[in-house]
Write a protein that holds these residues in place. Structure first.
Motif, PDB file in Angstrom:
ATOM      1  N   VAL A  26       0.833  -1.202   0.000  1.00 21.57           N
ATOM      2  CA  VAL A  26       0.000   0.000   0.000  1.00 21.57           C
ATOM      3  C   VAL A  26       0.870   1.254   0.000  1.00 21.57           C
ATOM      4  O   VAL A  26       0.616   2.205  -0.753  1.00 21.57           O
ATOM      5  CB  VAL A  26      -0.971   0.003   1.210  1.00 21.57           C
ATOM      6  N   LEU A  27       1.909   1.262   0.828  1.00 18.83           N
ATOM      7  CA  LEU A  27       2.810   2.414   0.877  1.00 18.83           C
ATOM      8  C   LEU A  27       3.514   2.638  -0.461  1.00 18.83           C
ATOM      9  O   LEU A  27       3.632   3.779  -0.923  1.00 18.83           O
ATOM     10  CB  LEU A  27       3.853   2.230   1.982  1.00 18.83           C
ATOM     11  N   LEU A  28       3.962   1.561  -1.084  1.00 19.49           N
ATOM     12  CA  LEU A  28       4.606   1.691  -2.390  1.00 19.49           C
ATOM     13  C   LEU A  28       3.642   2.249  -3.431  1.00 19.49           C
ATOM     14  O   LEU A  28       4.027   3.095  -4.250  1.00 19.49           O
ATOM     15  CB  LEU A  28       5.162   0.342  -2.849  1.00 19.49           C
ATOM     16  N   LYS A  29       2.402   1.797  -3.408  1.00 14.80           N
ATOM     17  CA  LYS A  29       1.403   2.303  -4.363  1.00 14.80           C
ATOM     18  C   LYS A  29       1.177   3.800  -4.169  1.00 14.80           C
ATOM     19  O   LYS A  29       1.048   4.548  -5.139  1.00 14.80           O
ATOM     20  CB  LYS A  29       0.097   1.535  -4.232  1.00 14.80           C
ATOM     21  N   LYS A  30       1.132   4.244  -2.909  1.00 10.95           N
ATOM     22  CA  LYS A  30       0.960   5.678  -2.641  1.00 10.95           C
ATOM     23  C   LYS A  30       2.174   6.465  -3.110  1.00 10.95           C
ATOM     24  O   LYS A  30       2.033   7.556  -3.678  1.00 10.95           O
ATOM     25  CB  LYS A  30       0.712   5.914  -1.151  1.00 10.95           C
ATOM     26  N   GLN A  31       3.363   5.930  -2.882  1.00 12.36           N
ATOM     27  CA  GLN A  31       4.571   6.599  -3.358  1.00 12.36           C
ATOM     28  C   GLN A  31       4.581   6.685  -4.874  1.00 12.36           C
ATOM     29  O   GLN A  31       4.959   7.719  -5.447  1.00 12.36           O
ATOM     30  CB  GLN A  31       5.821   5.870  -2.866  1.00 12.36           C
ATOM     31  N   ILE A  32       4.176   5.615  -5.540  1.00  9.79           N
ATOM     32  CA  ILE A  32       4.116   5.607  -7.003  1.00  9.79           C
ATOM     33  C   ILE A  32       3.139   6.658  -7.496  1.00  9.79           C
ATOM     34  O   ILE A  32       3.427   7.397  -8.439  1.00  9.79           O
ATOM     35  CB  ILE A  32       3.760   4.194  -7.530  1.00  9.79           C
ATOM     36  N   GLU A  33       1.979   6.766  -6.851  1.00  6.85           N
ATOM     37  CA  GLU A  33       1.001   7.783  -7.240  1.00  6.85           C
ATOM     38  C   GLU A  33       1.576   9.187  -7.105  1.00  6.85           C
ATOM     39  O   GLU A  33       1.374  10.035  -7.982  1.00  6.85           O
ATOM     40  CB  GLU A  33      -0.259   7.662  -6.380  1.00  6.85           C
ATOM     41  N   MET A  70      11.773   9.862 -12.807  1.00  5.47           N
ATOM     42  CA  MET A  70      11.585   8.694 -13.666  1.00  5.47           C
ATOM     43  C   MET A  70      12.342   7.488 -13.104  1.00  5.47           C
ATOM     44  O   MET A  70      11.834   6.368 -13.108  1.00  5.47           O
ATOM     45  CB  MET A  70      12.035   9.005 -15.098  1.00  5.47           C
ATOM     46  N   ALA A  71      13.555   7.718 -12.603  1.00  2.17           N
ATOM     47  CA  ALA A  71      14.338   6.635 -12.000  1.00  2.17           C
ATOM     48  C   ALA A  71      13.665   6.128 -10.730  1.00  2.17           C
ATOM     49  O   ALA A  71      13.601   4.909 -10.488  1.00  2.17           O
ATOM     50  CB  ALA A  71      15.754   7.110 -11.703  1.00  2.17           C
ATOM     51  N   THR A  72      13.137   7.042  -9.928  1.00  2.72           N
ATOM     52  CA  THR A  72      12.428   6.661  -8.705  1.00  2.72           C
ATOM     53  C   THR A  72      11.186   5.847  -9.038  1.00  2.72           C
ATOM     54  O   THR A  72      10.913   4.825  -8.397  1.00  2.72           O
ATOM     55  CB  THR A  72      12.046   7.913  -7.893  1.00  2.72           C
ATOM     56  N   LEU A  73      10.459   6.284 -10.036  1.00  2.00           N
ATOM     57  CA  LEU A  73       9.250   5.575 -10.447  1.00  2.00           C
ATOM     58  C   LEU A  73       9.573   4.145 -10.883  1.00  2.00           C
ATOM     59  O   LEU A  73       8.907   3.190 -10.475  1.00  2.00           O
ATOM     60  CB  LEU A  73       8.560   6.338 -11.581  1.00  2.00           C
ATOM     61  N   GLU A  74      10.613   3.989 -11.644  1.00  2.00           N
ATOM     62  CA  GLU A  74      11.022   2.662 -12.107  1.00  2.00           C
ATOM     63  C   GLU A  74      11.418   1.765 -10.924  1.00  2.00           C
ATOM     64  O   GLU A  74      11.028   0.601 -10.846  1.00  2.00           O
ATOM     65  CB  GLU A  74      12.189   2.782 -13.080  1.00  2.00           C
ATOM     66  N   ARG A  75      12.177   2.331  -9.993  1.00  2.00           N
ATOM     67  CA  ARG A  75      12.625   1.570  -8.818  1.00  2.00           C
ATOM     68  C   ARG A  75      11.445   1.147  -7.951  1.00  2.00           C
ATOM     69  O   ARG A  75      11.356  -0.004  -7.518  1.00  2.00           O
ATOM     70  CB  ARG A  75      13.599   2.425  -8.003  1.00  2.00           C
ATOM     71  N   LEU A  76      10.497   2.066  -7.729  1.00  2.00           N
ATOM     72  CA  LEU A  76       9.329   1.744  -6.910  1.00  2.00           C
ATOM     73  C   LEU A  76       8.448   0.690  -7.582  1.00  2.00           C
ATOM     74  O   LEU A  76       7.919  -0.205  -6.914  1.00  2.00           O
ATOM     75  CB  LEU A  76       8.508   3.013  -6.638  1.00  2.00           C
ATOM     76  N   GLN A  77       8.288   0.787  -8.885  1.00  2.00           N
ATOM     77  CA  GLN A  77       7.468  -0.186  -9.598  1.00  2.00           C
ATOM     78  C   GLN A  77       8.087  -1.579  -9.548  1.00  2.00           C
ATOM     79  O   GLN A  77       7.371  -2.572  -9.418  1.00  2.00           O
ATOM     80  CB  GLN A  77       7.231   0.269 -11.037  1.00  2.00           C
ATOM     81  N   LYS A  78       9.415  -1.660  -9.614  1.00  2.00           N
ATOM     82  CA  LYS A  78      10.084  -2.956  -9.498  1.00  2.00           C
ATOM     83  C   LYS A  78       9.864  -3.555  -8.110  1.00  2.00           C
ATOM     84  O   LYS A  78       9.596  -4.751  -7.971  1.00  2.00           O
ATOM     85  CB  LYS A  78      11.580  -2.823  -9.778  1.00  2.00           C
ATOM     86  N   LYS A  79       9.984  -2.723  -7.085  1.00  2.00           N
ATOM     87  CA  LYS A  79       9.756  -3.206  -5.715  1.00  2.00           C
ATOM     88  C   LYS A  79       8.324  -3.700  -5.547  1.00  2.00           C
ATOM     89  O   LYS A  79       8.087  -4.745  -4.943  1.00  2.00           O
ATOM     90  CB  LYS A  79      10.030  -2.095  -4.702  1.00  2.00           C
ATOM     91  N   LEU A  80       7.372  -2.932  -6.090  1.00  2.00           N
ATOM     92  CA  LEU A  80       5.969  -3.316  -5.976  1.00  2.00           C
ATOM     93  C   LEU A  80       5.713  -4.643  -6.672  1.00  2.00           C
ATOM     94  O   LEU A  80       5.038  -5.527  -6.129  1.00  2.00           O
ATOM     95  CB  LEU A  80       5.070  -2.229  -6.559  1.00  2.00           C
TER      96      LEU A  80
END
Length: 91
Positions: A26-33, A70-80
């Motif tokens: 849930v936290l990762l999804k909020k960060q991605i948003e 963009m790099a942060t988004l990619e990293r968070l999506q991989k973790k999710l």
């Protein structure tokens, strides 16, 4: 896929682990948003460009910020993706 196998008879412990993974998801999804909103804001102002297409068209600091987002988004999506692939099993 990551497999978590519980060899413990305590169902509470496994549920707690599942809950913690769920909360992290849930936290990762909020960060991605949040990051996606910042990327969308940038793209609304400058249009959708490739990294090379933005050089010379926007302020260097904005470009660095956009590249970082963009790099942060990619990293968070991989973790999710990794967390969503966790499979819990009981033994």
């Amino acid at each position: 896929m990551t497999k978590v196998i519980s060899q413990h008879s305590d169902l509470w412990t496994l549920r707690k682990i599942q809950s913690l993974v769920g909360m992290e998801t849930v936290l990762l999804k909020k960060q991605i948003e949040t990051v996606q909103a910042r990327v969308c804001f940038f793209e609304e102002r400058h249009g959708k460009f490739s990294e090379q297409g933005l050089h010379g068209q926007v302020d260097d600091m904005e470009l660095v910020e956009w590249e970082g987002e963009m790099a942060t988004l990619e990293r968070l999506q991989k973790k999710l993706t990794r967390l969503e692939d966790v499979n819990f099993e009981y033994e």
